[in-house]
Design an enzyme around this catalytic site. Sequence first.
Site, PDB file in Angstrom:
ATOM      1  N   GLU A   1      17.620  31.529  47.003  1.00 53.38           N
ATOM      2  CA  GLU A   1      17.208  31.530  45.599  1.00 53.38           C
ATOM      3  C   GLU A   1      17.657  30.218  44.978  1.00 53.38           C
ATOM      4  O   GLU A   1      18.475  29.505  45.553  1.00 53.38           O
ATOM      5  CB  GLU A   1      17.842  32.705  44.844  1.00 53.38           C
TER       6      GLU A   1
ATOM      7  N   ASN B   1      19.443  28.816  41.536  1.00 47.99           N
ATOM      8  CA  ASN B   1      20.114  29.156  40.287  1.00 47.99           C
ATOM      9  C   ASN B   1      19.888  28.009  39.314  1.00 47.99           C
ATOM     10  O   ASN B   1      20.337  26.893  39.548  1.00 47.99           O
ATOM     11  CB  ASN B   1      21.602  29.399  40.524  1.00 47.99           C
TER      12      ASN B   1
ATOM     13  N   PHE C   1      40.385  46.125  45.510  1.00 43.62           N
ATOM     14  CA  PHE C   1      39.965  45.140  44.512  1.00 43.62           C
ATOM     15  C   PHE C   1      39.413  45.789  43.237  1.00 43.62           C
ATOM     16  O   PHE C   1      38.472  45.298  42.638  1.00 43.62           O
ATOM     17  CB  PHE C   1      38.944  44.164  45.103  1.00 43.62           C
TER      18      PHE C   1
ATOM     19  N   GLU D   1      20.256  27.767  46.849  1.00 42.53           N
ATOM     20  CA  GLU D   1      21.104  28.506  47.791  1.00 42.53           C
ATOM     21  C   GLU D   1      20.365  28.757  49.101  1.00 42.53           C
ATOM     22  O   GLU D   1      19.203  29.166  49.088  1.00 42.53           O
ATOM     23  CB  GLU D   1      21.533  29.844  47.184  1.00 42.53           C
TER      24      GLU D   1
ATOM     25  N   GLU E   1      13.823  41.602  53.152  1.00 40.40           N
ATOM     26  CA  GLU E   1      13.718  40.446  54.038  1.00 40.40           C
ATOM     27  C   GLU E   1      14.638  40.646  55.227  1.00 40.40           C
ATOM     28  O   GLU E   1      15.459  41.559  55.257  1.00 40.40           O
ATOM     29  CB  GLU E   1      14.042  39.144  53.282  1.00 40.40           C
TER      30      GLU E   1
HETATM   31  P1  ADP Z   1      22.539  36.805  44.055  1.00 38.72           P
HETATM   32  O1  ADP Z   1      21.447  36.496  43.101  1.00 38.72           O
HETATM   33  O2  ADP Z   1      23.160  38.115  43.772  1.00 38.72           O
HETATM   34  O3  ADP Z   1      23.495  35.674  44.181  1.00 38.72           O
HETATM   35  P2  ADP Z   1      21.510  36.052  46.680  1.00 38.72           P
HETATM   36  O4  ADP Z   1      20.112  36.262  47.136  1.00 38.72           O
HETATM   37  O5  ADP Z   1      21.889  34.662  46.355  1.00 38.72           O
HETATM   38  O6  ADP Z   1      21.791  37.002  45.467  1.00 38.72           O
HETATM   39  O7  ADP Z   1      22.461  36.642  47.795  1.00 38.72           O
HETATM   40  C1  ADP Z   1      23.846  36.772  47.599  1.00 38.72           C
HETATM   41  C2  ADP Z   1      24.558  36.834  48.953  1.00 38.72           C
HETATM   42  O8  ADP Z   1      24.051  37.894  49.766  1.00 38.72           O
HETATM   43  C3  ADP Z   1      24.381  35.611  49.803  1.00 38.72           C
HETATM   44  O9  ADP Z   1      25.322  34.640  49.486  1.00 38.72           O
HETATM   45  C4  ADP Z   1      24.585  36.162  51.196  1.00 38.72           C
HETATM   46  O10 ADP Z   1      25.946  36.333  51.463  1.00 38.72           O
HETATM   47  C5  ADP Z   1      23.980  37.516  51.132  1.00 38.72           C
HETATM   48  N1  ADP Z   1      22.579  37.525  51.574  1.00 38.72           N
HETATM   49  C6  ADP Z   1      21.504  37.463  50.780  1.00 38.72           C
HETATM   50  N2  ADP Z   1      20.361  37.515  51.498  1.00 38.72           N
HETATM   51  C7  ADP Z   1      20.721  37.602  52.795  1.00 38.72           C
HETATM   52  C8  ADP Z   1      19.997  37.692  54.031  1.00 38.72           C
HETATM   53  N3  ADP Z   1      18.681  37.709  54.062  1.00 38.72           N
HETATM   54  N4  ADP Z   1      20.693  37.763  55.176  1.00 38.72           N
HETATM   55  C9  ADP Z   1      22.048  37.756  55.152  1.00 38.72           C
HETATM   56  N5  ADP Z   1      22.775  37.693  54.023  1.00 38.72           N
HETATM   57  C10 ADP Z   1      22.138  37.611  52.844  1.00 38.72           C
HETATM   58  P1  ADP Z   2      27.359  31.775  41.229  1.00 37.75           P
HETATM   59  O1  ADP Z   2      26.243  31.769  42.254  1.00 37.75           O
HETATM   60  O2  ADP Z   2      27.392  30.630  40.283  1.00 37.75           O
HETATM   61  O3  ADP Z   2      28.668  32.141  41.783  1.00 37.75           O
HETATM   62  P2  ADP Z   2      26.884  34.450  40.467  1.00 37.75           P
HETATM   63  O4  ADP Z   2      25.630  34.790  41.197  1.00 37.75           O
HETATM   64  O5  ADP Z   2      28.168  35.003  40.962  1.00 37.75           O
HETATM   65  O6  ADP Z   2      26.956  32.901  40.289  1.00 37.75           O
HETATM   66  O7  ADP Z   2      26.700  34.787  38.943  1.00 37.75           O
HETATM   67  C1  ADP Z   2      27.338  34.043  37.911  1.00 37.75           C
HETATM   68  C2  ADP Z   2      27.423  34.891  36.688  1.00 37.75           C
HETATM   69  O8  ADP Z   2      26.146  35.190  36.196  1.00 37.75           O
HETATM   70  C3  ADP Z   2      28.106  36.200  36.924  1.00 37.75           C
HETATM   71  O9  ADP Z   2      28.821  36.535  35.793  1.00 37.75           O
HETATM   72  C4  ADP Z   2      26.942  37.127  37.170  1.00 37.75           C
HETATM   73  O10 ADP Z   2      27.317  38.444  36.894  1.00 37.75           O
HETATM   74  C5  ADP Z   2      25.933  36.570  36.198  1.00 37.75           C
HETATM   75  N1  ADP Z   2      24.557  36.747  36.620  1.00 37.75           N
HETATM   76  C6  ADP Z   2      23.926  36.112  37.615  1.00 37.75           C
HETATM   77  N2  ADP Z   2      22.642  36.475  37.681  1.00 37.75           N
HETATM   78  C7  ADP Z   2      22.450  37.364  36.709  1.00 37.75           C
HETATM   79  C8  ADP Z   2      21.317  38.107  36.259  1.00 37.75           C
HETATM   80  N3  ADP Z   2      20.126  38.016  36.820  1.00 37.75           N
HETATM   81  N4  ADP Z   2      21.493  38.937  35.210  1.00 37.75           N
HETATM   82  C9  ADP Z   2      22.685  39.036  34.626  1.00 37.75           C
HETATM   83  N5  ADP Z   2      23.773  38.363  34.995  1.00 37.75           N
HETATM   84  C10 ADP Z   2      23.678  37.540  36.020  1.00 37.75           C
HETATM   85 MG    MG Z   3      23.037  33.863  44.754  1.00 33.66          MG
END
Ligand code: ADP
Ligand code: ADP
Ligand code: MG
Length: 669
Positions: A288, A290, A348, A275, A200
């Site tokens: 997405e 959650n 980190f 989100e 995307e």
């Molecule tokens: P996750 O399931 O790992 O949380 P997300 O789709 O919520 O994945 O994305 C995690 C982070 O990645 C977002 O909080 C944002 O900082 C960044 N991100 C995701 N998609 C985009 C995008 N299309 N453009 C810019 N940043 C993005």
């Molecule tokens: P939040 O958006 O609540 O901060 P995160 O995206 O950081 O959540 O994920 C919260 C927890 O869930 C973390 O421990 C992450 O590693 C786990 N997690 C999130 N999505 C998945 C997934 N699809 N499979 C496995 N673990 C996940």
């Molecule tokens: Mg996310």
Amino acid sequence: MFKKILIANRGEIACRVIKTARRMGIVIVAVYSDADRDALHVEMADEAVNIGPAAASESYLVAEKIIAACKATGAEAVHPGYGFLSERAAFCAELEKQGIVFIGPKPKAIMAMGDKIESKKFANAAGVSTVPGHLGVIEDAAHAEVISGGIGYPVMIKASAGGGGKGMRIAWNEAEVRDGFERARSEAKSSFGDDRVFIEKFIVEPRHIEIQVLADAHGNVVYLGERECSIQRRNQKVAEEAPSPFLDEKTRKAMGEQSVALAKAVDYQSAGTVEFIVDRDRNFYFLEMNTRLQVEHPVTELVTGIDLVEQMIRVAAGEPLPLAQEDIRLDGWAIESRLYAEDPYRNFLPSIGRLTRYRPPAEGRTGNVVVRNDTGVFEGAEISMYYDPMIAKLCTWAPTRSEAIEAMGRALDGFVVDGIEHNVPFLAALMKHPRWREGRLSTGFIAEEYPNGFAPMKPDRTEEAVLAAIALSASLIEANRRERFADRLHAASGALREHWVVKTGDNHVAVRLLDGLVTIPFDMEMAIEGKNMSVVTDWRPGDPVWNGKVGGRDITAQIRPVLNGMRIDWQGLSVTAKVFSPRHAELDRLMPVKLPPDTSKLLLCPMPGLVVAIAVAEGQEVKAGETLAIVEAMKMENVLRADRDLVVSKINAAAGESLAVDAVIMEFA
Ligand code: ADP
Ligand code: ADP
Ligand code: MG
């Protein structure tokens, strides 16, 4: 209402759920792996069931074991926390079949929202604005290039099954798409067992802002305002706040209403989070949903006064929501800092081990400030390699954002953690960062503000004066105690020296004592580099926390003894301080300075890990930015690149080898 529930999780979130369930009068069953026998959540629960070996894949992630534990204990419902089984539709369906209630949404909603590609299609159909991109699986690198060209650079390559910031790559051009596609796919496969990736548009200067929704089984859905989570490292949240300093009432309402529409479209029930990524013009795009309790939910609880876990339990028991949209008010400001067992000075890297000292700041309300600390650890507990290296989630609430930030700074200053490395210095530095204070955030904040990583900060003149006051007061209090032990009272031992020099880091600070007597509690006028200040503290020798006032300013700092001096940690500064007489200070200036060894011609392994590939050969010329080696650690592939043009002279490691931190992977000419 349920009489007994089981919590299918560990750590801070299990403890957090237990607190609410206990208050509701529900009996609590914990589950634990072999590594968690002595964990806090086990101690807090009424009953506990062992579910097997330490590895999550053999314990916390095994649905059958959780269900068996419910049967064995008679638990009527399961709260999954976050992570682990919280978003597994098959697990909920199986529970349902067995007549056990899942405290969360229905399997259908989890399924619809669990996959990033599918949920985007769904959101589109529900009229929610989504990130422009390709709504389908990318077949191969060539396909990725074509699609990216169509979307326009930069693009983001994502794992459809992704989560926790894993399996995501930004690409600015075709070469990066080709490389990023393969890496994203291999990471997706190893992290999620599903190698589907999609592409995307990458939103430039993005802010991550999410809406908390709450829905019941009777069709009522409300939104509880937003959280801003733009402070991220590698797409993982580090600090969050509610509300967002960026949203106006109109945007908040629009985002809230779209989130409610999406929740209704999937018959959502329970707490959930939608989100969004928000661009600099306040356009927002769905990322997405959650379908679970979110890590950072406490900031929403602090500004709304609503206990989200209680509502989840009530909704699961069939109760209607007690609130309508117009009942929901956002009051004040809340900030969350995620304390991780990781070394901020070494990129980190996770740091595991025993917490030899763990003393969080006091929780509760003091004046206009609330401190809340969600944790699953205690002094003496172990942070193991098996699970998330989270130590605690520290939250502060105050009427305004700047007061909440100030309160967080103080709370971090007083948070004592020994035995492992942790990111408190980084969080403390963040709290005083001018750009953070102004609220000018983007998800690139950390990468932009700390392009070369986080290095120990140097105190400025004002900070040096405070550090000198802390060091000298502590030394005088210690000396006073020693004298009393020796039965030589202050007056008898002669006059107190008037002139002192405190070395803070590399600098010498001249201090003149204006009172000739050390009193306990300590209260003295000092001229620090010529400026008069009163220094007041009730600090006692051995106490790691120094609380007091310097020149009228409230200060909380930490003191640890080191050879010939003390280390002071304050506001992200970590400084070795030594107290000298002027004569000794002169001699100290003559001491040769020991230089750290030169490692510029070595590629060191930045973390304990497995060598996946060595990308160069001996004698090869390498351009800056080219890949030298790939090391896998904590399930992440870390690409080690040349930081300048180099010639490889010697290679000391091969693919498949396990290396310790700082092992020399290769040498340069
Ligand atoms: P996750 O399931 O790992 O949380 P997300 O789709 O919520 O994945 O994305 C995690 C982070 O990645 C977002 O909080 C944002 O900082 C960044 N991100 C995701 N998609 C985009 C995008 N299309 N453009 C810019 N940043 C993005
Ligand atoms: P939040 O958006 O609540 O901060 P995160 O995206 O950081 O959540 O994920 C919260 C927890 O869930 C973390 O421990 C992450 O590693 C786990 N997690 C999130 N999505 C998945 C997934 N699809 N499979 C496995 N673990 C996940
Ligand atoms: Mg996310």
